[in-house]
Every structure is written in structure tokens, then in C-alpha cells.
Design a protein around this motif. Structure first.
Motif, PDB file in Angstrom:
ATOM      1  N   ALA A 276       0.846  -1.200   0.000  1.00 19.94           N
ATOM      2  CA  ALA A 276       0.000   0.000   0.000  1.00 19.94           C
ATOM      3  C   ALA A 276       0.880   1.247   0.000  1.00 19.94           C
ATOM      4  CB  ALA A 276      -0.926  -0.004   1.210  1.00 19.94           C
ATOM      5  N   GLN A 277       2.028   1.156   0.664  1.00 21.59           N
ATOM      6  CA  GLN A 277       2.971   2.292   0.650  1.00 21.59           C
ATOM      7  C   GLN A 277       3.517   2.501  -0.766  1.00 21.59           C
ATOM      8  OE1 GLN A 277       3.492   4.528   2.994  1.00 21.59           O
ATOM      9  NE2 GLN A 277       2.015   3.449   4.298  1.00 21.59           N
ATOM     10  N   LEU A 280       0.987   4.350  -2.716  1.00 26.14           N
ATOM     11  CA  LEU A 280       0.994   5.778  -2.424  1.00 26.14           C
ATOM     12  C   LEU A 280       2.120   6.488  -3.190  1.00 26.14           C
ATOM     13  CD1 LEU A 280       0.177   5.747   1.404  1.00 26.14           C
ATOM     14  CD2 LEU A 280      -1.289   6.542  -0.472  1.00 26.14           C
ATOM     15  N   LEU A 289      -1.758  12.151  -6.176  1.00 26.77           N
ATOM     16  CA  LEU A 289      -1.948  12.272  -4.724  1.00 26.77           C
ATOM     17  C   LEU A 289      -1.916  13.737  -4.308  1.00 26.77           C
ATOM     18  CD1 LEU A 289      -2.160  10.431  -2.159  1.00 26.77           C
ATOM     19  CD2 LEU A 289       0.282  10.807  -1.886  1.00 26.77           C
ATOM     20  N   VAL A 313      -6.877   8.306   0.586  1.00 25.13           N
ATOM     21  CA  VAL A 313      -6.057   7.103   0.475  1.00 25.13           C
ATOM     22  C   VAL A 313      -4.916   7.067   1.495  1.00 25.13           C
ATOM     23  CG1 VAL A 313      -6.541   6.678  -1.964  1.00 25.13           C
ATOM     24  CG2 VAL A 313      -4.653   8.196  -1.334  1.00 25.13           C
ATOM     25  N   MET A 314      -4.731   8.174   2.229  1.00 24.30           N
ATOM     26  CA  MET A 314      -3.631   8.210   3.194  1.00 24.30           C
ATOM     27  C   MET A 314      -4.013   9.008   4.438  1.00 24.30           C
ATOM     28  SD  MET A 314       0.213   9.615   2.490  1.00 24.30           S
ATOM     29  CE  MET A 314      -0.111  11.277   2.997  1.00 24.30           C
ATOM     30  N   SER A 320      -1.721   3.735   5.513  1.00 23.55           N
ATOM     31  CA  SER A 320      -2.681   3.446   4.452  1.00 23.55           C
ATOM     32  C   SER A 320      -4.082   3.210   5.011  1.00 23.55           C
ATOM     33  CB  SER A 320      -2.245   2.194   3.704  1.00 23.55           C
ATOM     34  OG  SER A 320      -2.289   1.078   4.571  1.00 23.55           O
ATOM     35  N   THR A 324      -6.595   1.897   0.111  1.00 26.88           N
ATOM     36  CA  THR A 324      -5.202   1.828  -0.358  1.00 26.88           C
ATOM     37  C   THR A 324      -4.763   0.360  -0.439  1.00 26.88           C
ATOM     38  OG1 THR A 324      -4.988   3.599   1.275  1.00 26.88           O
ATOM     39  CG2 THR A 324      -3.095   3.172  -0.146  1.00 26.88           C
ATOM     40  N   ARG A 325      -5.168  -0.403   0.572  1.00 23.91           N
ATOM     41  CA  ARG A 325      -4.819  -1.833   0.575  1.00 23.91           C
ATOM     42  C   ARG A 325      -5.544  -2.555  -0.555  1.00 23.91           C
ATOM     43  NH1 ARG A 325      -4.719  -0.377   6.053  1.00 23.91           N
ATOM     44  NH2 ARG A 325      -6.828  -1.004   6.614  1.00 23.91           N
TER      45      ARG A 325
END
Ligand code: ARG
Length: 578
Positions: A276-277, A280, A289, A313-314, A320, A324-325
Motif C-alpha cells: 500500500a505504501q 501511495l 496524490l 487514500v492516506m 494506508s 489503499t490496501r
């Protein structure tokens, strides 16, 4: 069976209409059996063949065209009568040929009946990922999860039956603050023995207890610390979490088995922390973003790019979120499985979530986002067990089994069965599934044990009862060979109705495969059961002349087999003895 009739009708029509037969086949369908016995077996819809040429047509026009076309057609060795209806041309198949063809096909194909129809031959073999059930460890398994489980299993089964490759994924809620609480809670309220013997129940109890305690700031802080340790891969914390997860899955597998459900993969949100990172980072690199004043990260989904619709999303601390996941999971599944279609099955409260998910994937440049689908379903109200509100899937399964068992023992007509508990379980589960699948998936409904478990009427109980009855007839009379039965004996109106109904199966299956609604197959099966019940009365096997008895019996065996195939597709497990 219907295929060769449709082809034959299409080829005659193609000569008269000067259209390729392939274009006509789609417009020819088996006529549903109704109370007023119908005159024909197949009908051609006039509107559907002139659709593209002349636009709108009045009803009168259509009728006239149907009459003109009917006059130009001739009966042959397959079609014994042709007539015009309002907007349709109706075809009756030679009665002996009808009986012979349908019986031969059901005997040959058995539970695969309908699957090999040409209606499916143009559909390329695909790889489908179906994600369903997806409960949250330590939280309630609510009725929505049960619905997702049976609907997802239906879709996966249907696709598999039709020759597609299917990957069944259970995406567990196995990460998040709840594990911080659980980790701390287990230290105070946990019991290793209970965790081993009934993990789902024990974890839930611990979760409830620690939630009460978590009002105090100290516990909250401890939980936060524990979860931070998890995120930092602290070995000790992770090994406790791993135990919670592994033991829960073991128990899920055991319970799903009762429903005839299995998964190829137990995935979950925990798999996608790091990925998920990366997502991002990708969003940032692509300029998608945007940071808000509060420090959270959002993706602008509005048309005018004025931030009027955004998806967060963050979090402000850089961590996350659920979506996002999901982004990471979708990308990962594409890399891993290169699927043609991916289906998510959840209740409709998550429709927005999935819409946003697909939109963001599209913005990221993944064209395959268009091949993702959210199959949503409505809410079920009022399902309670004797213990009260539904907390565990197993409670529902036990409840339906015990209620069914009670119904069976209180009905005097019930014969003794070899294994009443097993029978009650299979029949009860079918009752749950049929009650759920009778309407459109998107509709909400009020749950009722009494209605679901009625032995008469349109229930799973009636369906299983019919199946067991056909099966026992088949066993009682041994296996008749179709070659030496005289199909001309199978011409009573009640026999013809069953044959006509069997003709529709491939179309019904096709419809369900198109819109993924189980109700078409369910209503087909219920009608088949009603017709079989009538035939059972009016066309007895016992006591009839041998040739008649033999052909009736052979018909019944075929219907039983055909029914078995569609019951399996549902996915209730057929009950043979009852
Ligand atoms: N665990 C979620 C819930 O219980 C459902 C997960 C649905 N699937 C997904 N990919 N988001 O609400």
C-alpha cells in the motif's frame, strides 16, 4: 437438447429471411411452461430480428409480420406445427422427436446437462478471480458475510461449471487496530486452551472485553503500542497475531466445509501494508496524490478536477487505509493471476468504495479496471437465532439444522432416514440458500425461519424433497436403458410439460451467467419440481404396463440427473436420501 431444435428452426428461417442462421439462433427461445398449457415449444421474436433494420414497430405491425412469416414457413421432420402469435412465430416440435432428443441428452449429459449448449460456445474461456466471504477476524460474522459467501460461491461454481478457470479468494479483515486491542486483551483475558479449541468465539469474547476496558486511556495506549509493534514487524507481536490468524482460518475452513465452500487463497489486508505504501508512492509519482490541509492524502475523482469528489487514500501520519490496501491487492492479483475478470462480492453499502477503487485504478493507467466488477447485494433484516443476534456463521448453520431436524421429527410422514442430522443439515442449508436466491440480489428482504423451512411452496426443502424422491424412484426401479424404451409412450400433457421445461435449461443457465443472478436457475428448478410432482401423481411408474413404466422411469431418472446438475450449480449439496 434445445440446441439441435433451435438450429433446425434457424436454418429454415435463414432461407426464407435471407439472414445467416447464427444471427437467428439468439432470437429463438424455448417457451416457458405456464398453467394454461401452451401451444408451442419454441418461439421466434419478430422484434428481435428486425431490431436493427426499421426501428420501432407497432404491435399490430409485428403481428402482421409474424403472420406473413408463418405462412411462408413449412413443417418438416422436426417441426410439426407453425403458428403466429402477437409478435412471435411459434414452433411445435414433432412429439416423438422431442421426447427422444431430450431424454437422450439428459441421459448422456447427466449433471452436465445444458452446459455444453452452443449458447456458451461463443464465450471464450476466461480466468476469473472471485473474491467473497471476507470476514473480519475477531469481529462479528454478520449475515452480510453469509450472503457474500453463498453468492460468491454461486458465481464461482457457475463459472467453473461453464469451463472457466476460477480463483476463489477470501480477503480477510486481518489487520488494523483491532489486533492491537486483541494483543493486549489476550494478555489479560486470554486462555490458550480456549483459543485452540474455539478460536473465533474466544477471540470475539476477548475483543468484546478489551473494548469495554479500552475506555481507559492506559489500555488505549497499550493497544496502540501493540499495533505499532505489529507494523514494525516485532517478532513476538507478530507471532501472537499469526497464531490468531492461523487458528481462525482453520476454524473457518471447517465451517465453510459444511456449506460446501472452499477457497484457493486466504489473502487479507495484512498482506498489503507495504504494497500500500508503494501504491501511495506510485500515486504521488503520477501526480494523483493531493495533500489536504489536515495532512491526509486524497485522489481527486471529480470530473472538473475541483476536488468535489475525492477518495482519501492516506492518513495524516502517512499510513494506508482500506482502499489503499484494496488498490495494492488488485494490482497484485493482476500480476499474480493475469485474470480476465475480477469480481468482488459484498453488500451494497460498499458500492461507493468499489466505484472509487475502480476509478483510481483507471486513473493510474490500468485499463483492466474496466474488467473489475462489484456484485452487490441487499440487506437481510431480522435473522436471529435462539441465542439472539447472529455473531458466528456456525450459529446460523446449527440453528437451521436443529430447526429442520425438529420439523422432520414432528412430521409423521417423514420416513426414517439413515442419518437424520446430516439430512437436516443439507436440507436446511438448501432452504437458507433458496430463500436468499429467490429474488434479485440487490433487494433487501426480511428473514424468516418459518418461511425458509416450509416443506411446501417454493423452498429449498421442497427442492431437496423432490430430488430425493426422483432419486429413490430411480433406485427402486433399477437403471433402464434408453435404447429399449418406447418414447412414443411419453406423450401425456404432463410428460410433455416436463420435456418442454427441460428444453429451457440452457437459456436459463445462460441468463444467470450473463447477469450473475441466481434467481433464474432457482425459479427454473422450482418449476421443474412442481412439474415433477404433478407427473409423479398422474404418470405412475408402479402398476403401469411394462413399456409405459419403463419409459416413465427412464424419464424420471433423467430429470433427477438434470436437476442434480442445477442444484449443484446453486450451490446446495443435493440430498439423495430422505
Ligand atoms: N472485510 C470486509 C468487511 O467485512 C469485506 C472485504 C471486501 N473485499 C474487499 N476487497 N474490500 O466489510
Amino acid at each position: 437438447a434445445a440446441g439441435c431444435f433451435r438450429r433446425s428452426i434457424a436454418s429454415q428461417l435463414s432461407k426464407v429471411l435471407d439472414l445467416p442462421p447464427e444471427n437467428l439462433i439468439k432470437s429463438i427461445s424455448a417457451v416457458p411452461v405456464s398453467k394454461k398449457r401452451h401451444v408451442a415449444d419454441f418461439q421466434l421474436s419478430i422484434a428481435s430480428i428486425i431490431e436493427n433494420s426499421s426501428g420501432d414497430c407497432s404491435a399490430q405491425d409485428l403481428h402482421l409480420q409474424a403472420q406473413q412469416l408463418a405462412e411462408r414457413l413449412q413443417c418438416d421432420s422436426v417441426v410439426s406445427a407453425i403458428s403466429a402469435g402477437p409478435g412471435t412465430v411459434n414452433f411445435t416440435i414433432n412429439r416423438e422427436l422431442l421426447a427422444k432428443t431430450v431424454l437422450q441428452q439428459v441421459w448422456k449429459d447427466g449433471s452436465e446437462y445444458g452446459v455444453k449448449s452452443e449458447l456458451f460456445s461463443t464465450v471464450p474461456r476466461q480466468k476469473a478471480v472471485v473474491e467473497f466471504s471476507s470476514p473480519n477476524i475477531a469481529k462479528k460474522f454478520h449475515i452480510g458475510h453469509l450472503r457474500s459467501t453463498i453468492v460468491g460461491n454461486f458465481i464461482a461454481n457457475l463459472k467453473a461449471v461453464l469451463g472457466h478457470e476460477v480463483v476463489r479468494i477470501n480477503y480477510l479483515g486481518d489487520w488494523g487496530m483491532q489486533f492491537g486491542l486483541l494483543g493486549v486483551g489476550f494478555q489479560s483475558f486470554g486462555n490458550k486452551e480456549k483459543l485452540k479449541s474455539s478460536p473465533l468465539q474466544h477471540l470475539f469474547e476477548v475483543y468484546v472485553q478489551i473494548n469495554k476496558a479500552a475506555e481507559d486511556e492506559n489500555t488505549k495506549k497499550l493497544a496502540k503500542d501493540f499495533f505499532r509493534k505489529l507494523e514494525e514487524h516485532d517478532e513476538q507481536a507478530l507471532s501472537i497475531w499469526q497464531q490468531f490468524r492461523d487458528l481462525s482460518i482453520e476454524e473457518y475452513i471447517r465451517i465453510y466445509k459444511r456449506l460446501g465452500v472452499h477457497f484457493d487463497e486466504y489473502s487479507g489486508e495484512s498482506f498489503y501494508q507495504e504494497k500500500a505504501q508503494e501504491v501511495l508512492k506510485m500515486l504521488e509519482d503520477k501526480g494523483l496524490l493531493q495533500k489536504t490541509i489536515k495532512g491526509t492524502g486524497v485522489v481527486d475523482l471529480s470530473e472538473k478536477k475541483d476536488l468535489s469528489t475525492v477518495s482519501t487514500v492516506m492518513r495524516s501520519d502517512g499510513t494506508s487505509l482500506y482502499i489503499t490496501r484494496d488498490l495494492a491487492a488488485a494490482i497484485d492479483r493482476m500480476n499474480k493471476h493475469s485474470w480476465d475478470t475480477m469480481i468482488y462480492v459484498t453488500d451494497k453499502s460498499q458500492s461507493n468504495h468499489f466505484q472509487h477503487l475502480f476509478q483510481i485504478l483507471k486513473l493510474m493507467g490500468y485499463d483492466w479496471a474496466e474488467r473489475c466488477q462489484h456484485v452487490s447485494f441487499g440487506l437481510v433484516q431480522g435473522m436471529k437465532t435462539r441465542r439472539g443476534e447472529v455473531v458466528f456463521l456456525e450459529d446460523v448453520l446449527n440453528e437451521v439444522r436443529s430447526r429442520m431436524l425438529q420439523n422432520m421429527t414432528s412430521t409423521k410422514t417423514t420416513k426414517e432416514t439413515q442419518d437424520p442430522v446430516e439430512t437436516a443439515e443439507k436440507v436446511g442449508l438448501a432452504a437458507l440458500i433458496i430463500q436468499d436466491f429467490r429474488g434479485l440480489l440487490s433487494s433487501d428482504y426480511q428473514f424468516s425461519w418459518e418461511r425458509a423451512l416450509q416443506s411446501r411452496g417454493d423452498t429449498g426443502v421442497f427442492l431437496q424433497y423432490t430430488h430425493a424422491r426422483l432419486h429413490s424412484l430411480e433406485q427402486m426401479h433399477g437403471n433402464a436403458e434408453l435404447t429399449d424404451v418406447n418414447v412414443s409412450c411419453l406423450q401425456e400433457p404432463d410428460a410433455i410439460s416436463v420435456l418442454q421445461h427441460l428444453l429451457r435449461y440452457d437459456e436459463v443457465l445462460h441468463r444467470s451467467s450473463q447477469d450473475l443472478q441466481p434467481k433464474h436457475i432457482v425459479s427454473y428448478l422450482l418449476t421443474l419440481s412442481h412439474l415433477a410432482a404433478v407427473a409423479h401423481k398422474t404418470l405412475p411408474v408402479k402398476g403401469s404396463a411394462p413399456a409405459v413404466a419403463q419409459v416413465r422411469h427412464s424419464g424420471v431418472g433423467g430429470w433427477g440427473a438434470a436437476q442434480e446438475g442445477s442444484v449443484r450449480a446453486l450451490p446446495a449439496q443435493p440430498c439423495h436420501h430422505w
